[in-house]
Design an enzyme around this catalytic site. Structure first.
Site, mmCIF file in Angstrom:
data_model
loop_
_atom_site.group_PDB
_atom_site.id
_atom_site.type_symbol
_atom_site.label_atom_id
_atom_site.label_comp_id
_atom_site.label_asym_id
_atom_site.label_seq_id
_atom_site.Cartn_x
_atom_site.Cartn_y
_atom_site.Cartn_z
ATOM 1 N N SER A 211 -11.382 0.569 -19.913
ATOM 2 C CA SER A 211 -10.072 0.484 -20.231
ATOM 3 C C SER A 211 -9.821 1.036 -21.677
ATOM 4 O O SER A 211 -9.888 1.234 -22.962
ATOM 5 C CB SER A 211 -9.802 -0.622 -20.094
ATOM 6 O OG SER A 211 -7.783 -0.933 -20.571
ATOM 7 N N TYR B 204 -8.979 -9.952 -22.097
ATOM 8 C CA TYR B 204 -8.936 -9.339 -21.583
ATOM 9 C C TYR B 204 -9.900 -7.415 -22.467
ATOM 10 O O TYR B 204 -10.582 -6.424 -22.750
ATOM 11 C CB TYR B 204 -8.461 -8.582 -20.834
ATOM 12 C CG TYR B 204 -8.373 -6.973 -20.134
ATOM 13 C CD1 TYR B 204 -9.815 -7.034 -18.794
ATOM 14 C CD2 TYR B 204 -8.106 -5.287 -20.460
ATOM 15 C CE1 TYR B 204 -9.299 -5.621 -18.357
ATOM 16 C CE2 TYR B 204 -8.146 -4.458 -20.367
ATOM 17 C CZ TYR B 204 -8.401 -4.830 -18.397
ATOM 18 O OH TYR B 204 -8.815 -3.415 -17.690
#
Length: 257
Positions: free
Chosen positions: A149, A163
């Site tokens: 990401s 995350y």
């Protein structure tokens, strides 16, 4: 040979495993690799119906694909999945795309042990487990492609610390594997999507309260598509990328620029 015909044979004879391949970005990657000539193993943990639909769509388009179950965060299930690959495909894997992931958010003081463990298990441990087993079966020209990401480079706001930490971790794994695997002719690269319109992160602001704020962080003021991520993955899987190793490619519309 036309450009389209050539693209359909770039990965001919290759076997590709896409974790979390039944939905969202994973489904787009599965379709793209199959369109490039690979036989694609569409991995799913729970969504067998969705995986079967992806496989059916690939076959209808003239490609080759099979659904393969297994929770990639579970070491025992990963082992069984690769034993199935050994039996059914002769123990070879040419391309692995570590795509499966979860997004759990919340402030530090409220974030539960269970959510922490799940995030690390799916976003980090699973990537390690699958890459380790796949690399044992790869030869010259193998490809390990990790979907991270763009939050693996920076923290953009509150509530996403765990995350973000998981994506920093897989970035380190992918870059380290570039050194570990290069002597065997295998490359390891990292693809970092930004906001991509999927069922996990829809661009529709009426169902996703974060959509508009995320859109405003992208210079183009739009979400990306799964196909845009898949095109980068297909390039990294292709012979054209044989000297691309240890690279990080952001597919985020310039969000991290």
């Amino acid at each position: 040979m036309s450009d389209q015909t050539q693209s359909q044979t770039l990965l001919k004879g290759k076997l590709a495993l896409v974790t979390g391949g039944s939905r969202g970005i994973g489904a787009a990657i599965s379709r793209k690799l199959a369109a490039s000539g690979a036989t694609v193993l569409v991995n799913f943990a729970k969504s067998e119906k969705a995986a079967s639909e992806v496989v059916a769509a690939i076959k209808e388009a003239g490609g080759a694909a099979h659904a393969i179950g297994g929770d990639v965060a579970d070491p025992a299930q990963v082992k069984r999945m690769f034993e199935t690959i050994d039996r059914q495909h002769g123990g070879k894997v040419d391309i692995v795309v570590n795509n499966a992931g979860v997004f759990l958010s919340g402030p530090l003081t409220d974030f539960s042990d269970a959510d922490f463990e799940k995030t690390i298990a799916v976003n980090v441990r699973a990537v390690f487990l699958v890459a380790r087993e796949a690399a044992k079966r790869m030869g010259q020209g193998g490809r390990v492609i990790t979907i991270g990401s763009n939050l693996g480079e920076r923290a953009i706001g509150a509530g996403m610390s765990v995350y973000t930490a998981s994506k920093f971790a897989v970035a380190g794994l992918a870059r380290g594997w570039a050194h570990d695997l290069a002597p065997r002719g295998i490359t390891s690269n990292l693809v970092q999507p930004g906001p991509i319109d999927t069922d996990m992160n829809p661009a529709d602001a009426t169902v996703n309260p974060m959509a508009e704020s995320m859109r405003q962080l992208v210079p183009a003021k739009r979400y990306g598509t799964g196909d845009e991520v898949a095109s980068v993955v297909a390039y990294l899987a292709s012979p054209a990328a044989q000297f691309v190793n240890g690279a990080t490619i952001n597919v985020d519309g310039g969000m991290n620029a």
